[in-house]
Motif scaffolding. Sequence first.
Motif, PDB file in Angstrom:
ATOM      1  N   ALA A   1       3.790  10.158  -7.385  1.00  0.00           N
ATOM      2  CA  ALA A   1       4.722  10.297  -8.409  1.00  0.00           C
ATOM      3  C   ALA A   1       4.048  10.741  -9.706  1.00  0.00           C
ATOM      4  N   GLY A   2       2.781  10.258  -9.960  1.00  0.00           N
ATOM      5  CA  GLY A   2       2.339  10.620 -11.144  1.00  0.00           C
ATOM      6  C   GLY A   2       2.339   9.191 -11.833  1.00  0.00           C
ATOM      7  N   TRP A   3       2.442   8.069 -11.477  1.00  0.00           N
ATOM      8  CA  TRP A   3       2.579   6.809 -12.288  1.00  0.00           C
ATOM      9  C   TRP A   3       1.002   6.522 -12.799  1.00  0.00           C
TER      10      TRP A   3
ATOM     11  N   LYS B   1       0.813  -1.126   0.104  1.00  0.00           N
ATOM     12  CA  LYS B   1       0.105   0.092   0.027  1.00  0.00           C
ATOM     13  C   LYS B   1       0.796   1.606   0.005  1.00  0.00           C
ATOM     14  N   SER B   2       1.953   1.235   0.767  1.00  0.00           N
ATOM     15  CA  SER B   2       2.982   2.273   0.805  1.00  0.00           C
ATOM     16  C   SER B   2       3.366   2.518  -0.690  1.00  0.00           C
ATOM     17  N   MET B   3       4.054   1.480  -1.207  1.00  0.00           N
ATOM     18  CA  MET B   3       4.476   1.751  -2.583  1.00  0.00           C
ATOM     19  C   MET B   3       3.449   2.066  -3.468  1.00  0.00           C
ATOM     20  N   ALA B   4       1.943   1.747  -3.470  1.00  0.00           N
ATOM     21  CA  ALA B   4       0.889   2.365  -4.293  1.00  0.00           C
ATOM     22  C   ALA B   4       0.912   3.754  -4.023  1.00  0.00           C
ATOM     23  N   ARG B   5       0.761   4.095  -2.823  1.00  0.00           N
ATOM     24  CA  ARG B   5       0.621   5.794  -2.715  1.00  0.00           C
ATOM     25  C   ARG B   5       1.909   6.425  -3.305  1.00  0.00           C
ATOM     26  N   GLU B   6       3.224   5.981  -3.014  1.00  0.00           N
ATOM     27  CA  GLU B   6       4.317   6.847  -3.525  1.00  0.00           C
ATOM     28  C   GLU B   6       4.102   6.649  -5.160  1.00  0.00           C
ATOM     29  N   MET B   7       3.793   5.688  -6.029  1.00  0.00           N
ATOM     30  CA  MET B   7       3.450   5.717  -7.238  1.00  0.00           C
ATOM     31  C   MET B   7       2.346   6.822  -7.667  1.00  0.00           C
ATOM     32  N   GLU B   8       1.385   6.683  -6.954  1.00  0.00           N
ATOM     33  CA  GLU B   8       0.161   7.703  -7.420  1.00  0.00           C
ATOM     34  C   GLU B   8       0.586   9.166  -7.056  1.00  0.00           C
TER      35      GLU B   8
ATOM     36  N   SER C   1      14.224   6.724  -7.527  1.00  0.00           N
ATOM     37  CA  SER C   1      14.420   8.065  -8.273  1.00  0.00           C
ATOM     38  C   SER C   1      13.372   8.849  -8.413  1.00  0.00           C
ATOM     39  N   SER C   2      12.273   7.990  -8.913  1.00  0.00           N
ATOM     40  CA  SER C   2      10.934   8.664  -9.269  1.00  0.00           C
ATOM     41  C   SER C   2      10.153   8.951  -8.020  1.00  0.00           C
ATOM     42  N   PHE C   3      10.248   8.332  -6.936  1.00  0.00           N
ATOM     43  CA  PHE C   3       9.364   8.581  -5.634  1.00  0.00           C
ATOM     44  C   PHE C   3      10.194   9.729  -4.822  1.00  0.00           C
ATOM     45  N   PHE C   4      11.624   9.626  -4.798  1.00  0.00           N
ATOM     46  CA  PHE C   4      12.325  10.572  -4.027  1.00  0.00           C
ATOM     47  C   PHE C   4      13.140  11.809  -4.720  1.00  0.00           C
ATOM     48  N   GLY C   5      13.261  11.376  -6.124  1.00  0.00           N
ATOM     49  CA  GLY C   5      14.055  12.388  -6.784  1.00  0.00           C
ATOM     50  C   GLY C   5      15.414  12.250  -6.553  1.00  0.00           C
ATOM     51  N   ASP C   6      15.974  11.107  -5.948  1.00  0.00           N
ATOM     52  CA  ASP C   6      17.625  10.858  -5.695  1.00  0.00           C
ATOM     53  C   ASP C   6      17.589   9.388  -5.318  1.00  0.00           C
TER      54      ASP C   6
ATOM     55  N   LEU D   1      -1.412   3.738 -12.468  1.00  0.00           N
ATOM     56  CA  LEU D   1      -1.560   2.727 -11.540  1.00  0.00           C
ATOM     57  C   LEU D   1      -1.927   1.409 -12.466  1.00  0.00           C
ATOM     58  N   ALA D   2      -2.821   1.806 -13.456  1.00  0.00           N
ATOM     59  CA  ALA D   2      -3.318   0.513 -14.257  1.00  0.00           C
ATOM     60  C   ALA D   2      -2.149   0.021 -14.853  1.00  0.00           C
ATOM     61  N   ALA D   3      -1.262   0.766 -15.563  1.00  0.00           N
ATOM     62  CA  ALA D   3      -0.086  -0.103 -16.333  1.00  0.00           C
ATOM     63  C   ALA D   3       0.772  -0.621 -15.256  1.00  0.00           C
ATOM     64  N   ALA D   4       1.039   0.096 -14.204  1.00  0.00           N
ATOM     65  CA  ALA D   4       1.889  -0.556 -13.210  1.00  0.00           C
ATOM     66  C   ALA D   4       1.317  -1.846 -12.473  1.00  0.00           C
ATOM     67  N   ALA D   5       0.002  -1.858 -12.260  1.00  0.00           N
ATOM     68  CA  ALA D   5      -0.725  -3.100 -11.814  1.00  0.00           C
ATOM     69  C   ALA D   5      -0.408  -4.122 -12.886  1.00  0.00           C
ATOM     70  N   ALA D   6      -0.656  -3.986 -14.144  1.00  0.00           N
ATOM     71  CA  ALA D   6      -0.671  -4.939 -15.166  1.00  0.00           C
ATOM     72  C   ALA D   6       0.800  -5.490 -15.209  1.00  0.00           C
ATOM     73  N   ALA D   7       1.619  -4.617 -15.203  1.00  0.00           N
ATOM     74  CA  ALA D   7       3.113  -5.064 -15.338  1.00  0.00           C
ATOM     75  C   ALA D   7       3.444  -5.742 -14.203  1.00  0.00           C
ATOM     76  N   ALA D   8       3.072  -5.477 -12.878  1.00  0.00           N
ATOM     77  CA  ALA D   8       3.306  -6.288 -11.799  1.00  0.00           C
ATOM     78  C   ALA D   8       2.718  -7.839 -12.029  1.00  0.00           C
ATOM     79  N   ALA D   9       1.328  -7.711 -12.517  1.00  0.00           N
ATOM     80  CA  ALA D   9       0.659  -8.994 -12.330  1.00  0.00           C
ATOM     81  C   ALA D   9       1.184  -9.790 -13.610  1.00  0.00           C
ATOM     82  N   ALA D  10       1.630  -9.272 -14.665  1.00  0.00           N
ATOM     83  CA  ALA D  10       2.155  -9.941 -15.714  1.00  0.00           C
ATOM     84  C   ALA D  10       3.572 -10.796 -15.267  1.00  0.00           C
ATOM     85  N   ALA D  11       4.305  -9.945 -14.437  1.00  0.00           N
ATOM     86  CA  ALA D  11       5.555 -10.523 -13.927  1.00  0.00           C
ATOM     87  C   ALA D  11       5.349 -11.739 -13.098  1.00  0.00           C
ATOM     88  N   GLY D  12       4.343 -11.747 -12.349  1.00  0.00           N
ATOM     89  CA  GLY D  12       3.822 -12.753 -11.337  1.00  0.00           C
ATOM     90  C   GLY D  12       3.172 -13.877 -11.949  1.00  0.00           C
ATOM     91  N   ALA D  13       2.454 -13.702 -13.421  1.00  0.00           N
ATOM     92  CA  ALA D  13       1.628 -14.624 -13.899  1.00  0.00           C
ATOM     93  C   ALA D  13       2.718 -15.533 -14.680  1.00  0.00           C
TER      94      ALA D  13
END
Length: 512
Positions: free
Chosen positions: A271-273, A262-269, A380-385, A275-287
Amino acid sequence: MESARHAHPPNLGTLARAYTKILRLRRAGAAPAGGGGGGGGVAPDDDDDAIEKLKLSAKLSEAPMERFFMPEPEKLQFPQHKQKQKQKQKQQQQKASFSEQEEAAEALLASVFASVSAVKAAYAELQLAQSPYDPDAIESADRAVVAELKRLSELKQCFFKKQLPAPPLALPAQVEEQRHVLRTYQITARKLESEIALRDAEVLSARDDLRGAEQRVRALEARLRPGRSLAALDDLHLSGLNPTHFLTALRCAVKSVRSFAKSMAREMESAGWDLAAAAAAAAAAGAGRGAIAPHPAHRRFAFESYVSRKLFSDFHRKGFNVASLDEVGTDWSRRRFFDEFTELKSARAKHFLDAGAPRSPLGRFYRAKYLTLVHPKMESSFFGDLDQRALVSSGRGFPDTPWFAAFAEAARRVWLLQCLFFAFEGEGEGEGEGEGEEGKVTERDRIIFQARRGERFSEVYMESVAENGGGGGGGGGGGTSPIVGFTVVPGFRVGRTLIQCKVYLASGDGRS
């Protein structure tokens, strides 16, 4: 001192000339009378002068010779010189008296300072004896204070009456003063040590109270949610270990994994990610093959699957197959795994982020899993460094941030779960056929598994994480069994106890 005036002795040269002249006059008187005009006679006046000089010369010749020498100086002193000498002697006496008075005053002052220092030392000892209360020490210190005050009073009376005692040396009094000052410092040091010991006792008491409060909280939590807290594993013994304890630890680990996802999803949101594409990529990696787009309400399962897959990777190998944890895989016994679990399960997460944590086995596990789970582009996307990643990879320490604290708690729970997993080398809960020699749990009876995408859902080995699979398609219709989209949490087998893996269904109705 002025030199005394001396009487000059008679001139010997003058006496010699007078004597020669007298001889000449005698020879002239002895000449025959009537010597005519040629004979020069001596006038009567001249004869009288000669006779007087002769008498004077006779008197001088009769005088003792010592009168011609210089008299002794002290016999020639005059009254004025004697007066000055008396004044000088008086001044010397006054100077000696003043020096004695000055020495006496200096000694008196040194004695006063020594007495004041003694009073301070006795008063410090009196304060020290009050806590803890020591009546004998209090009485002794009180007598010392009174004695020194009397001594100060006596010195005061001597000063006002100008009756200074015989001038002693000031050095002994100064030595005594320094001795009392040193004694005061020693008493103060003892007092501070006593206060430190008291504070330490208070800290220990507070820690005991805190530990008791934490135990009560864990007990209440265990009553509120049975089997959902590690508090249920308190007072656990290796001989009484059973798969129910492992299930309790697994639930706690899954809870921490879900929190970090949940913390990672909040950071993605933030950072302007997408979320649908990120969730699809994570699911594909697990599938394992293809792509799947979870239902918008179920995207969190894709992120949980990603975090769980990274943290549980190589779970079945001691030390998670991490090169820096080779000693865990070769040297740790069943007892060592159980002791590690018992030691770390009740400690706070902050304890494992201290300076010494990176060198511990758990700290090295943190470092390996963080560098695997958190991609550099993600951080880098979440914290800028990449400061947190650089600190972790350096091995000098861990970031003091909420993000890393959430990760560390999830990783710690997984580490504890593996320690408990490898503690099941002893007798299992159920004995019988299929087990190892003498009812021991074998490697075959201690496994971790997951379902691949496209497999049919089995209620024996799987549990659905959602009521509806949603989204992705690929399942058969018309009453066919649903198929697996991806595994969210792996399943386990300990002895004869099977713990289902949690899966997300690609189509159809998910059933628990």
